[in-house]
Design a protein around this motif. Structure first.
Motif, PDB file in Angstrom:
ATOM      1  N   SER A   3       0.841  -1.176   0.000  1.00 38.70           N
ATOM      2  CA  SER A   3       0.000   0.000   0.000  1.00 38.70           C
ATOM      3  C   SER A   3       0.888   1.241   0.000  1.00 38.70           C
ATOM      4  N   THR A  14      -5.503   0.143 -14.653  1.00 34.31           N
ATOM      5  CA  THR A  14      -4.914  -1.195 -14.644  1.00 34.31           C
ATOM      6  C   THR A  14      -5.215  -1.879 -15.973  1.00 34.31           C
ATOM      7  N   GLU A  23      -7.910  -3.243  -7.095  1.00 32.98           N
ATOM      8  CA  GLU A  23      -7.378  -1.979  -6.631  1.00 32.98           C
ATOM      9  C   GLU A  23      -8.344  -1.346  -5.638  1.00 32.98           C
ATOM     10  N   GLN A  25      -8.765   2.312  -3.161  1.00 37.18           N
ATOM     11  CA  GLN A  25      -8.257   3.617  -2.777  1.00 37.18           C
ATOM     12  C   GLN A  25      -9.146   4.162  -1.677  1.00 37.18           C
ATOM     13  N   TYR A  34      -3.531   3.924  -1.664  1.00 37.68           N
ATOM     14  CA  TYR A  34      -3.804   3.082  -2.820  1.00 37.68           C
ATOM     15  C   TYR A  34      -3.201   1.711  -2.577  1.00 37.68           C
ATOM     16  N   PHE A  36      -2.912  -2.171  -4.468  1.00 38.55           N
ATOM     17  CA  PHE A  36      -3.130  -3.013  -5.636  1.00 38.55           C
ATOM     18  C   PHE A  36      -2.783  -4.436  -5.240  1.00 38.55           C
ATOM     19  N   ILE A  64       0.040  -1.580 -14.198  1.00 41.59           N
ATOM     20  CA  ILE A  64      -0.618  -0.458 -13.548  1.00 41.59           C
ATOM     21  C   ILE A  64       0.091   0.821 -13.969  1.00 41.59           C
TER      22      ILE A  64
END
Length: 179
Positions: A3, A14, A23, A25, A34, A36, A64
């Motif tokens: 993160s 992405t 993903e 946020q 953020y 992923f 990404i």
């Protein structure tokens, strides 16, 4: 992926097969967080353009893209002074014959074809997609000429420079091709 926090909101996109990346946020105090997550194993393979004719299609692996800019125009506005600075450089003498030959042509199309063919005769194409501070900025014309190869930005820079020397209002175009 770990993160990461940002003090400003980021734009991201992405790519890859559906269901490979999750993903998230969220606001974390004064920051934006953020995350992923890779949901499936990712396998990579080399690309042989002869058996992968649509080489610009979406990649088969997770990718990404992250930016702090809100629009493509912001990027153009940010790098335009650097592009104009490169266009102000002196044209290396090895291009003078190409420029003279193009100047003798009658039509715009013939002039541009002559310039493009001349550049192709001087330089070898070598794509370079490594991330760098100059990712969107062509190398100086003198550097490209000395090396003898360049990518699409380098070829475009030489073409626009010579078109301007022929008296045309030519500009570099920054094109977002996507995958």
């Amino acid at each position: 992926f770990p993160s990461h926090d940002s003090e400003i909101p980021l734009q991201f996109k992405t790519y890859g097969p559906a269901g490979q990346i999750k993903e998230t946020q969220r606001r974390n105090g004064d920051n934006f967080e953020y995350t992923f997550t890779l949901l499936k194993d990712a396998y990579f393979r080399t690309t042989n353009e002869s058996d992968y004719p649509n080489w610009s299609s979406e990649p088969h692996y997770p990718l990404i893209q992250i930016t702090s800019l809100k629009s493509w125009n912001e990027l153009v506005d940010k790098i335009k002074p650097q592009l104009e600075q490169r266009l102000a450089d002196t044209l290396p003498s090895q291009y003078n014959d190409i420029l003279a030959k193009a100047g003798k042509e009658k039509t715009f199309t013939d002039k541009m074809d002559t310039l493009a063919a001349g550049i192709n005769g001087e330089l070898r194409y070598l794509g370079d997609w490594r991330a760098s501070a100059d990712y969107y900025i062509p190398r100086a014309i003198a550097e490209t000429s000395q090396r003898g190869f360049g990518d699409c930005k380098d070829f475009s820079l030489a073409l626009v420079k010579m078109a301007r020397l022929l008296g045309y209002k030519a500009h570099l175009a920054l094109i977002y091709r996507d995958w």
